[in-house]
Every structure is written in structure tokens, then in C-alpha cells.
Design a protein around this motif. Sequence first.
Motif, PDB file in Angstrom:
ATOM      1  N   MET A   1       0.891  -1.245  -0.196  1.00 40.36           N
ATOM      2  CA  MET A   1       0.108  -0.167  -0.052  1.00 40.36           C
ATOM      3  C   MET A   1       1.011   1.239  -0.013  1.00 40.36           C
ATOM      4  SD  MET A   1      -3.129   0.988   2.319  1.00 40.36           S
ATOM      5  CE  MET A   1      -2.326   1.175   4.294  1.00 40.36           C
ATOM      6  N   ILE A   2       0.688   2.067  -0.696  1.00 37.54           N
ATOM      7  CA  ILE A   2       1.178   3.357  -0.940  1.00 37.54           C
ATOM      8  C   ILE A   2       0.669   4.331  -0.069  1.00 37.54           C
ATOM      9  CG2 ILE A   2       1.872   5.438  -2.592  1.00 37.54           C
ATOM     10  CD1 ILE A   2       1.864   3.457  -4.710  1.00 37.54           C
ATOM     11  N   THR A   3       1.519   5.222   0.727  1.00 36.33           N
ATOM     12  CA  THR A   3       0.972   6.237   1.669  1.00 36.33           C
ATOM     13  C   THR A   3       1.858   7.311   1.496  1.00 36.33           C
ATOM     14  OG1 THR A   3       0.245   4.435   3.193  1.00 36.33           O
ATOM     15  CG2 THR A   3       0.464   6.504   3.915  1.00 36.33           C
ATOM     16  N   THR A  38      -3.314  15.953   3.203  1.00 30.95           N
ATOM     17  CA  THR A  38      -4.062  14.876   2.234  1.00 30.95           C
ATOM     18  C   THR A  38      -3.082  13.884   2.391  1.00 30.95           C
ATOM     19  OG1 THR A  38      -4.510  17.065   0.709  1.00 30.95           O
ATOM     20  CG2 THR A  38      -4.579  14.880  -0.129  1.00 30.95           C
ATOM     21  N   LEU A  39      -4.021  12.915   2.788  1.00 27.38           N
ATOM     22  CA  LEU A  39      -3.355  11.358   2.691  1.00 27.38           C
ATOM     23  C   LEU A  39      -3.875  10.643   1.371  1.00 27.38           C
ATOM     24  CD1 LEU A  39      -2.214   8.816   3.925  1.00 27.38           C
ATOM     25  CD2 LEU A  39      -4.501   8.314   5.156  1.00 27.38           C
ATOM     26  N   LEU A  40      -2.642  10.465   0.488  1.00 25.54           N
ATOM     27  CA  LEU A  40      -2.874   9.638  -0.679  1.00 25.54           C
ATOM     28  C   LEU A  40      -2.803   8.029  -0.269  1.00 25.54           C
ATOM     29  CD1 LEU A  40      -1.406  12.184  -3.108  1.00 25.54           C
ATOM     30  CD2 LEU A  40      -3.701  11.834  -2.667  1.00 25.54           C
ATOM     31  N   PHE A  41      -3.452   6.979  -0.760  1.00 26.78           N
ATOM     32  CA  PHE A  41      -3.168   5.747  -0.542  1.00 26.78           C
ATOM     33  C   PHE A  41      -3.773   4.863  -1.515  1.00 26.78           C
ATOM     34  CE2 PHE A  41      -7.223   6.790   1.394  1.00 26.78           C
ATOM     35  CZ  PHE A  41      -7.945   5.657   1.074  1.00 26.78           C
ATOM     36  N   TYR A  49      -3.338   2.306 -10.088  1.00 28.83           N
ATOM     37  CA  TYR A  49      -3.842   3.493 -10.684  1.00 28.83           C
ATOM     38  C   TYR A  49      -4.895   4.083  -9.877  1.00 28.83           C
ATOM     39  CZ  TYR A  49      -0.853   2.359 -14.475  1.00 28.83           C
ATOM     40  OH  TYR A  49       0.325   2.015 -15.349  1.00 28.83           O
ATOM     41  N   ASP A  50      -5.411   3.232  -8.671  1.00 30.76           N
ATOM     42  CA  ASP A  50      -6.507   3.471  -8.063  1.00 30.76           C
ATOM     43  C   ASP A  50      -5.985   4.162  -6.919  1.00 30.76           C
ATOM     44  OD1 ASP A  50      -9.008   3.818  -6.982  1.00 30.76           O
ATOM     45  OD2 ASP A  50      -9.242   1.858  -6.170  1.00 30.76           O
TER      46      ASP A  50
END
Length: 193
Positions: A1-3, A38-41, A49-50
Motif C-alpha cells: 500500500m502506498i501512503t 492530504t493522505l493519498l493511499f 492506478y486506484d
Amino acid sequence: MITTFSLLLCLFTGSTYSQGMDYPVKVIEKVELIALYTLLFQQDSLNAYDIREEKMVLFLGKTTSKLLSKNNFLAIELFKSLKTETDLQAIFSNRDMQPPISRFRYEIFKNYPKGMITTLDYVLPDNFRIQEQIPLMKWDISEETSKLREYVIQKATTSFGGRKWVAWFAPGIPFGDGPYKFSGLPGLIVKLY
């Protein structure tokens, strides 16, 4: 998971809270600064891509901090403003009045005098309270700098939770704190990935 956390430089000082319907409120100290992140995950590791997004709020005092999602904060404030059971019933009977839903239900409290982090989390159907020592992160501070609005920011790296992390902190914002459990830099962490 990208955080990834990045700070929306919308910094406020001061704070007051109302109390409705006997919502339990314990004032620990005055809020000195509010940082919006802003947390992008990436929720699905098979679908790069989601990328999803959640706004997070970090309330900073002189010796304590609290991190939670903006949607949780809005829901808490809404429930604190209710005065009667009728107000509460109106919220649940009108979909447009219901508070926003958050993917992240946890709240993280850092208490620097005691050296503790308290995490409050809800995992269906139970609430959990976990206390642990604030991790002493070994930061490697780089000479590399950049600019974020009017702030000079500086790069630092560390390992935590089995991952390597890159942080950008603002020495001009004198809070050695940041999102999630990250802290220990000579300035507010404004970007973390």
C-alpha cells in the motif's frame, strides 16, 4: 500500500470547542496550530492506478498533538453541537444531514511529557485503545532543501515499520511533529512518503 501525507498549508491558531448533549470533552491544552494534510493511499495493491484520498487534521499544542481524519473531526463536531435527542434523530433520518464517512477511524494522540502515543481505533464491532512509547526515530537530515509557499523545507529520511520514509519538514514551523506516528525533526513535517 502506498501512503503519502502532504500538508495543505492552511495553518490556524487557537481553538474552542462547544459541548452539546453531554459529549465528553477533556481539555488538555490550547491548540497552537492546526495542520491539514492530504493522505493519498493505494487501497488495492494490485491496482496501482486506484489512488484514493483522505483529508487529515493534526491539532498541535505545546506538549501534545492529536491526528484524525477531517471527516471524523466534522462528525464529532456535528454530534457535539446537538442539543436534544430530536436533533440526533433528525441527523439519522435525513441523509443530507449525516456526517461524512471516513476510511480512517483512528485518532492518534502524542503526549511528549509522558513520551507516549495513544491510538484510539474502531474495528467492527469494538473500540480499541493502544498505548505505546513514542518511537525514537533516527532521522538522517539531508542538506537538500526546497520551498513550499513561503517556507523553506528540508529533506530527512528514516526507517519505520519495515519501510524507508522520506520526510520534508519546515524548520520555520517550530513543532517537531507530523502525521501518523512521525515526529522528532526540528520543524513540522509537511510532506511524508
